[in-house]
Design a protein around this motif. Sequence first.
Motif, short mmCIF file in Angstrom:
data_model
loop_
_atom_site.label_atom_id
_atom_site.label_comp_id
_atom_site.label_asym_id
_atom_site.label_seq_id
_atom_site.Cartn_x
_atom_site.Cartn_y
_atom_site.Cartn_z
N TYR A 1 20.54 -46.51 71.09
CA TYR A 1 20.93 -46.17 69.72
C TYR A 1 19.83 -46.64 68.78
O TYR A 1 19.01 -47.48 69.14
CB TYR A 1 22.21 -46.93 69.31
N ARG B 1 27.31 -50.19 64.67
CA ARG B 1 27.83 -51.26 65.52
C ARG B 1 26.70 -52.10 66.09
O ARG B 1 25.56 -51.64 66.17
CB ARG B 1 28.76 -50.71 66.61
N TYR C 1 28.73 -43.58 63.38
CA TYR C 1 27.76 -43.07 64.34
C TYR C 1 27.28 -41.72 63.83
O TYR C 1 28.08 -40.94 63.30
CB TYR C 1 28.41 -42.81 65.71
N LYS D 1 31.59 -40.39 79.45
CA LYS D 1 30.53 -39.58 78.84
C LYS D 1 29.19 -40.29 78.95
O LYS D 1 28.18 -39.69 79.28
CB LYS D 1 30.80 -39.37 77.34
N SER E 1 21.50 -41.58 68.87
CA SER E 1 22.30 -41.66 67.65
C SER E 1 21.96 -42.91 66.85
O SER E 1 21.47 -43.90 67.40
CB SER E 1 23.78 -41.72 68.01
N ASP F 1 31.37 -38.04 69.62
CA ASP F 1 32.83 -37.98 69.64
C ASP F 1 33.32 -36.62 69.14
O ASP F 1 32.54 -35.77 68.72
CB ASP F 1 33.43 -39.14 68.83
#
Length: 304
Positions: free
Chosen positions: A170, A158, A199, A135, A154, A221
Amino acid sequence: MNGSGETTERTMPEVDRIAANRAAIAARQARAELKRKLRSGEVSPLRVLEQSRVPGTPEASLRITDFLLSFPAIGAVKAERIRTDLEISDRKRLGGLGKLQRDRLERFVRERTGSGRAGSRPPLTVLAGPTAVGKGTVAAFVREHYPEVKLSVSATTRAPRPGEVHGSHYFFVDDEGFDRMLAGDELLEWATVHNQHRYGTPRGPVVEASERGEIMLLEIDLQGARQVRASMPEARLVFLAPPSWDELVDRLVGRGTEDEAERERRLETAKVELAAADEFDEIIVNDEVPRAAARLVELMRGGN
Ligand code: 5GP
């Protein structure tokens, strides 16, 4: 030939035959159901053609003639003429098409169905799929080659990987930061991925892009995709599928950035995620990144 050989010859083929018969009946039923869906318009011919890239699927085993006959206003005579024009023999199944044959058939389907026509552009497109299916790679290709597509950035708890840039790949936040975004209702959707980190998609940029009429892509996801479906039913959900399960495992292990426990966890997630393909509006098989990206952008522009 000795006695045991004869026993094997008498019993084994029988067992094999029963299993093979069962498999053949199941495959025929799956094909019949697929033909019904094609004729009723529940599934688009382009989607079937895309899915036929995956070996072992009902789509791959669909005969070219049956595929053509499922179009409105195509009967036996017309189907044969089209098939001859496309230079595809009547014994061919969709999964066995050569590249040029597939290209010709795809062109025919596009012309026939008028895909790419304007007016049905989704306000938002979600790209989801199993772990390591690529992806991120497809999204990166879209970012680089299709500047008109806006990619959502996003927030995640993490840590950045080498080379990842805050605000570009991110928004890297700590747990408190993520909690604050949740409390302020700043996220359109969010999920804990692989039982590890959180996320989420910041709502603001999505709303702004939609108001400006921009084409926006969310690479998230499956849990997140389901939330988007619930809160924005008009969004289009695209499932990125691996060409095969083996290929997915190769990609997962080949990447080598995770330890053994993490890999096991991701494989488990991938199995569950693969089973979810049916919930999606479209499936794109990631056999070649540029092709998958082009198909994705076509869908984002309002194609079907
Ligand atoms: P990675 O840590 O490898 O960048 O991403 C792990 C997973 O998190 C990927 O499957 C990716 O699609 C997913 N993911 C990334 N951003 C978001 C998001 O904003 N929301 C959700 N639900 N999943 C996300």
